[in-house]
Design an enzyme around this catalytic site. Sequence first.
Site: not given
Ligand code: URA
Length: 427
Positions: A183, A168, A187, A161, A82
């Site tokens: 967050s 957010r 995931k 999320d 990621h």
């Molecule tokens: N990417 C994400 O998946 N979540 C965040 O809060 C910021 C960047």
Amino acid sequence: MRVVELIAAKRDGQSISSQDLHELIYGFTRQSIPDYQMSAFLMAGYLRGFSFAETVALNDAMLNSGERLDLSQLSGPTVDKHSTGGVGDSTTLVVAPLAAALGMQMIKLSGRGLGFTGGTLDKLESIPGMRTQLGDDELISQVSQIGLAVCAQTDKLDPADRAMYALRDVTATVGSPALIASSIMSKKLAGGAETILLDVKVGSGAFMKDVARARELASTMVGLGIAHGVNTVALLTNMDTPLGLTAGNALEVAESLEVLAGGGPTDVVELTVTLAREMLIGCGMTAAKDPSDALTDGSAMDSWRRMIRAQGGDPDAPLPAASSTHVVTAPASGRLTRLDAMAVGVAAWRLGAGRARKEDAVSFGAGVVMHAKPGDLVVGGQPLLTLYADDEARFGGAVEAVSGGFDIGSPDAAWSGSALVLEKVGG
Ligand code: URA
């Protein structure tokens, strides 16, 4: 639990119990807690911060809000990566097939671009025919056959999320390390891989503008992964200047193909090879072929072509090209000492490569090609950037975005450059 008391407690800097955080997120996901109360709580948390115990509770509540991918049918080591988001960040397009070519099984659940940062799904969808929505069974079957899939996260994973991120995004509460960490990691953990590699971008074109905050984010994410028994490592990497020489969907795909063919910009090669080496270490596969060999011997390109075909795309089809171009020239001769990632990202966005709202369409051919990077000598009047758009009216805003985004200094001034990979956290 009374939500108003929870908001007041966070506002006043008190710590919130794990049970209360679980109930808050459970209630919000099931819509029994309204947006306005969640927004107030998020802002209180943004301002006051969250302890690691609170971050673990947030993460686990989000993770438990949906299903998790069951990868038990896959035989090899499973890996996910990621990036926290940057400009010209095409690493997934190279690292995913590279990992598969090296014998790892890569399940990469990606997102779309929002604002000035690009998204892998938009880049992949610029390939004619390419599908990024795969069902769970199709995803697992594809990975077991060809070792990789890069696709959208299904609706069943981490619905909390999705709902919280949407809030957010419009309440100026994205930039909290604890909220970003939970967050991202909720995931990633729902994706089920045994090893997770995080590329935490630092600099003008990243969420985290300085190394201290990036380190805090990286340590928190690594801690969350380890708490779940998942091998998690983070690299802090430089995002003061864009990665590679392109920013834009099809433009970045074309550049990634150069890298997969054994060429391409040196910074993209350095970063993707470094990430792949870290994945091999994480998977205990240090005896495997060196990643740079998989780029030059064609095996990573073979994996790429297999993935594109498996997801309905045509790896040989021409990529979309924008109908108009505009060249920005160097105003003077000298050494390019700064090319600001945010300026280039905003320009690409204004040209149509990104979206302002989730439902907007992107222009696949739009974006920026850079003809020089910091450290290069330039001659006054030479092309510095070429802007691509489908609509010429977009050039004005893009030129404005890049006009203060670069510096040209004396050609004789000492130039040391800056490291691409700054630090490793965990591992
Ligand atoms: N990417 C994400 O998946 N979540 C965040 O809060 C910021 C960047």
